[in-house]
Design a protein around this motif. Structure first.
Motif, PDB file in Angstrom:
ATOM      1  N   ASP A  52       0.826  -1.214   0.000  1.00 48.74           N
ATOM      2  CA  ASP A  52       0.000   0.000   0.000  1.00 48.74           C
ATOM      3  C   ASP A  52       0.856   1.257   0.000  1.00 48.74           C
ATOM      4  O   ASP A  52       0.486   2.280  -0.584  1.00 48.74           O
ATOM      5  N   VAL A  53       1.990   1.195   0.698  1.00 49.60           N
ATOM      6  CA  VAL A  53       2.981   2.275   0.632  1.00 49.60           C
ATOM      7  C   VAL A  53       4.225   1.675  -0.029  1.00 49.60           C
ATOM      8  O   VAL A  53       5.007   0.978   0.630  1.00 49.60           O
ATOM      9  N   PRO A  54       4.407   1.880  -1.338  1.00 44.45           N
ATOM     10  CA  PRO A  54       5.540   1.238  -2.031  1.00 44.45           C
ATOM     11  C   PRO A  54       6.870   1.628  -1.397  1.00 44.45           C
ATOM     12  O   PRO A  54       7.103   2.809  -1.094  1.00 44.45           O
ATOM     13  N   PRO A  55       7.748   0.660  -1.148  1.00 43.41           N
ATOM     14  CA  PRO A  55       9.034   0.971  -0.504  1.00 43.41           C
ATOM     15  C   PRO A  55       9.971   1.709  -1.457  1.00 43.41           C
ATOM     16  O   PRO A  55       9.922   1.530  -2.672  1.00 43.41           O
ATOM     17  N   VAL A  56      10.809   2.531  -0.876  1.00 42.76           N
ATOM     18  CA  VAL A  56      11.845   3.259  -1.629  1.00 42.76           C
ATOM     19  C   VAL A  56      13.193   2.835  -1.053  1.00 42.76           C
ATOM     20  O   VAL A  56      13.573   3.301   0.024  1.00 42.76           O
ATOM     21  N   PRO A  57      13.924   1.933  -1.736  1.00 41.65           N
ATOM     22  CA  PRO A  57      15.238   1.523  -1.187  1.00 41.65           C
ATOM     23  C   PRO A  57      16.171   2.705  -0.987  1.00 41.65           C
ATOM     24  O   PRO A  57      16.858   2.788   0.028  1.00 41.65           O
ATOM     25  N   GLY A  58      16.220   3.617  -1.960  1.00 40.95           N
ATOM     26  CA  GLY A  58      16.971   4.845  -1.819  1.00 40.95           C
ATOM     27  C   GLY A  58      18.441   4.645  -1.512  1.00 40.95           C
ATOM     28  O   GLY A  58      19.080   3.712  -2.000  1.00 40.95           O
ATOM     29  N   ALA A 226       9.565  -7.220 -10.615  1.00 47.90           N
ATOM     30  CA  ALA A 226       8.127  -7.198 -10.352  1.00 47.90           C
ATOM     31  C   ALA A 226       7.626  -5.808 -10.000  1.00 47.90           C
ATOM     32  O   ALA A 226       6.417  -5.606  -9.834  1.00 47.90           O
ATOM     33  N   GLY A 227       8.565  -4.854  -9.883  1.00 49.58           N
ATOM     34  CA  GLY A 227       8.143  -3.501  -9.541  1.00 49.58           C
ATOM     35  C   GLY A 227       7.595  -3.379  -8.134  1.00 49.58           C
ATOM     36  O   GLY A 227       6.715  -2.564  -7.862  1.00 49.58           O
ATOM     37  N   THR A 228       8.123  -4.194  -7.200  1.00 48.26           N
ATOM     38  CA  THR A 228       7.684  -4.092  -5.807  1.00 48.26           C
ATOM     39  C   THR A 228       7.994  -2.704  -5.256  1.00 48.26           C
ATOM     40  O   THR A 228       7.215  -2.130  -4.490  1.00 48.26           O
ATOM     41  N   ALA A 229       9.159  -2.167  -5.645  1.00 49.61           N
ATOM     42  CA  ALA A 229       9.521  -0.808  -5.224  1.00 49.61           C
ATOM     43  C   ALA A 229       9.205   0.149  -6.385  1.00 49.61           C
ATOM     44  O   ALA A 229       8.041   0.449  -6.635  1.00 49.61           O
ATOM     45  N   ASP A 230      10.224   0.563  -7.127  1.00 43.41           N
ATOM     46  CA  ASP A 230       9.981   1.504  -8.227  1.00 43.41           C
ATOM     47  C   ASP A 230      10.616   1.038  -9.531  1.00 43.41           C
ATOM     48  O   ASP A 230      10.775   1.824 -10.459  1.00 43.41           O
TER      49      ASP A 230
END
Length: 695
Positions: A52-58, A226-230
């Protein structure tokens, strides 16, 4: 926030109490660029299979919020992994650098990350991890850099290899399974694995990455198919702790080695950028170096069969060729008559040198050469006085067997008394003898492992250099086993491979030259047949290949024919004429469709020297002309082919008088049409000299 170099911009998106991300890495942006709009343009809406809030590894990836890649930092307490939650706490920017603080308030651990753009437009990244808690923690993983890779970079070149077959380039698509590589021998190893080049196939742009560290490393690229993050892949480079977890005691901190990134328009531009950076900011006092002297090394000529008369005779024959430095290799100390004894006993052998090294050095100096010496300080032979006196000084597990490699053990460089002993012995050698050069070898993998080995090596090297600042040092590790910016900040050259076969060297040197300038890459003329490959090659071919590097000779001139000595002497003279260009100029890889042709060029001011070498039998008789690079379109250049010429190939040279006197051509013609050189036959090499004419 943005950081700008001369031609590169970094844009960071920072959220206090949240994440820190790198949202732009590319060519320099206009000063008026709307950074908020830039960040928004790179964001995507959430899709069905994301949290619901996509993670940002950053800039500090963690296993939280649904991201499944490799964490940048892994902490343990009593062997149990701790879940981290680092949040951006603060940041500041000044002088082409940004410092970002991450805090995990529950664990009381802070991470300080610095990104910096140097004057050479190279990006440096470092991290400090601080434990402000009251408990000792274990640091199981600590990456020096976490780079969210811009999605246009879809291919990666890595390097693999083995002893005498280093730096095999492998370019591949960044696949969903990502990329992982590590070393476990106590040094980076023969594959050059902590160097990577990322490619944008559409534009030709490349991004180089390196960890400036001389010990074990880990490198990973986690993709996000899979685009789990971005959807971006994340590159991470860090050290492998020698003995498992590294300790992070209460109220203490630890600093990672420096990671290096460089963005360039193409491969040659990347090489030039890294060469400039190394010369200006890494190599010790590079601007004060004298011209790189031609070496002769005693190993291939004499091996362990040393005597004063033989060495003096070798020096005589070397000086007659124009060689400028005589390096006495293995076998000069204690009872070292083979590779099974005496490492650690760094005393001149009275059997070989009854009056010490003085008479040989005086003879070498009288011939106009300076003197160098081989050492392998980090190792010890079980058959040695040092081991008998201090058997506990080597790497070992108490009560267990002590397996050897090459008949030797490794000293525990984390121990101060070991470093003190080595410093005293080496410093005494350098004070008692006019030694200008040390060839510092490291021939054994490090097992069993111990924390602090690399740091101990650095400390010894730093202390020795401080006490003997005029001594040049070469880092050799069975060839290319320990070549990185960490060691190059302390030495004057490296040994790219033990393999002097010119055909193998062309490939090895091309790979290293994309990362390191020619003046630090030892490149020697070996014997024929080659002792490693068994291949026989002409002196002309061997010498032309050896010109492009720090030239030397690893053979016995006395065993050569008169013709071979004449050809070698001519090329040594050519090297002296051209080393100013080769060792200060811009380096270009020259492309050619024939896979057997290796070509390169160095240009400085108004002069340039190129080499084109054919390693195989060409499938066509008339090879495609060699096209040059880096010239001015409208400028005129006088082009000559310096002699000696390759024998058989020169028969197919059209109008040899014109080539010898010189052809005048425009830069545009040389870069678009090129030069029709006879490059059909194997083991053929041509030199091409250019001089820009006044307008």
């Amino acid at each position: 926030m943005r950081l700008d170099g001369v031609a590169v911009t970094l844009v960071f998106a920072l959220e206090r109490g949240g994440t820190a991300d790198l949202v732009y890495l590319g060519t320099r942006l206009p000063e008026s660029e709307d950074l908020t709009a830039l960040a928004a343009a790179g964001k995507r809406g959430r899709h069905e299979s994301q949290p619901d809030v996509p993670p940002v590894p950053g800039l500090l990836p963690e296993r939280k919020g649904g991201w499944s890649g490799t964490p940048a930092i892994e902490l343990r307490l009593a062997g149990k992994r701790l879940e981290t939650d680092f949040r951006t706490a603060d940041w500041s920017a000044a002088d082409n650098r940004i410092e970002i603080t991450f805090a995990d308030d529950a664990l009381e651990v802070d991470v300080f990350v610095t990104w910096r753009i140097t004057a050479s437009d190279v990006i440096e990244v470092e991290r400090i991890i601080a434990n402000a808690s009251g408990q000792d923690l274990e640091l199981a993983r600590s990456a020096a850099v976490s780079l969210p890779i811009p999605q246009r970079f879809t291919e990666v070149t890595s390097f693999a290899g083995r002893w005498s077959g280093e730096m095999r380039e492998e370019r591949r698509t960044l696949a969903p399974e990502g990329f992982a590589r590590k070393s476990s021998g106590g040094k980076p190893g023969f594959g050059g694995g902590n160097w990577l080049i990322l490619h944008d196939p559409a534009s030709g742009q490349v991004l180089g990455a390196h960890l400036a560290w001389s010990g074990d490393y880990h490198t990973t690229i986690d993709c996000d198919p899979a685009g789990t993050a971005d959807g971006r892949a994340v590159l991470q480079m860090g050290t492998m702790k020698d003995a498992g977890y590294g300790l992070l005691p209460a109220a203490s901190s630890t600093e990672t080695p420096m990671a290096v990134l460089a963005l360039a328009a193409n491969g040659s531009a990347l090489a030039q950028q890294l060469h400039t950076y190394l010369r200006a900011e890494i190599l010790p006092v590079r601007a004060a170096w004298s011209p790189r002297k031609v070496h002769i090394n005693s190993w291939e000529a004499l091996g362990f069969g040393l005597s004063e008369p033989k060495l003096m005779a070798l020096a005589d024959s070397a000086a007659a060729l124009g060689i400028e430095r005589f390096v006495l290799d293995d076998g000069w100390f204690a009872r070292r008559r083979n590779d099974r004894s005496s490492l650690g006993d760094w005393h001149v052998s009275p059997d070989i040198f009854p009056n010490g090294l003085g008479p040989l050095i005086a003879h070498v100096h009288a011939l106009g050469m300076d003197f160098g010496l081989w050492v392998e300080p980090e190792m010890v032979s079980p058959e040695s006085d040092l081991y008998r006196a201090h058997p506990d000084w080597c790497l070992h597990n108490v009560g267990r067997e002590r397996p050897t490699m090459r008949g030797q053990l490794a000293l525990d460089m984390s121990r101060g008394e070991v470093r003190d002993y080595l410093f005293d012995r080496l410093d005494a050698l350098l004070r008692e003898n006019p030694i200008a050069y040390l060839k510092w070898d490291h021939n054994r993998d490090l097992f069993p492992s111990v924390t602090g080995q690399t740091e101990g090596f650095y400390a010894l090297l730093d202390a020795l250099r401080a006490a003997n600042p005029t001594v040049e040092i070469e880092s050799c590790s069975s060839g290319g086993g320990r070549i990185d910016y960490g060691v190059l900040s302390r030495v004057h050259r490296v040994w790219p491979s033990d393999n002097n076969d010119p055909i193998e060297r062309l490939r090895i040197m091309r790979a290293w030259s994309h990362l390191l300038p020619l003046e630090v890459l030892g490149n020697h003329v070996g014997p024929s047949p080659n002792p490693i490959t068994g291949r026989a090659t002409s002196m002309d071919f061997r010498a032309k290949v050896a010109l492009f590097g720090h030239m030397g000779v690893e053979a016995d001139p006395g065993a050569m024919s008169e013709h071979e000595r004449s050809v070698l002497a001519t090329h040594i003279a050519l090297y002296k004429d051209w080393r100013g260009v080769l060792h200060t100029g811009r380096w270009f890889a020259l492309d050619h469709p024939d896979p057997g042709i290796f070509a390169q060029m160095a240009m400085h001011d108004d002069k340039a020297l190129a080499v084109a070498a054919q390693t195989a039998f060409s499938p066509v008789f008339d090879a495609v002309p060699l096209r040059l690079k880096g010239l001015e379109d409208e400028a005129r250049y006088r082009v000559t082919l310096p002699r000696p010429w390759p024998g058989k190939a020169s028969l197919y040279l059209n109008d040899w008088q014109a080539w010898e006197s010189g052809l005048t051509l425009s830069g545009r013609a040389l870069m678009s049409q090129g030069l029709a050189l006879p490059l059909t036959h194997p083991e053929t090499a041509w030199l091409v000299a250019l001089e820009r004419l006044p307008q």
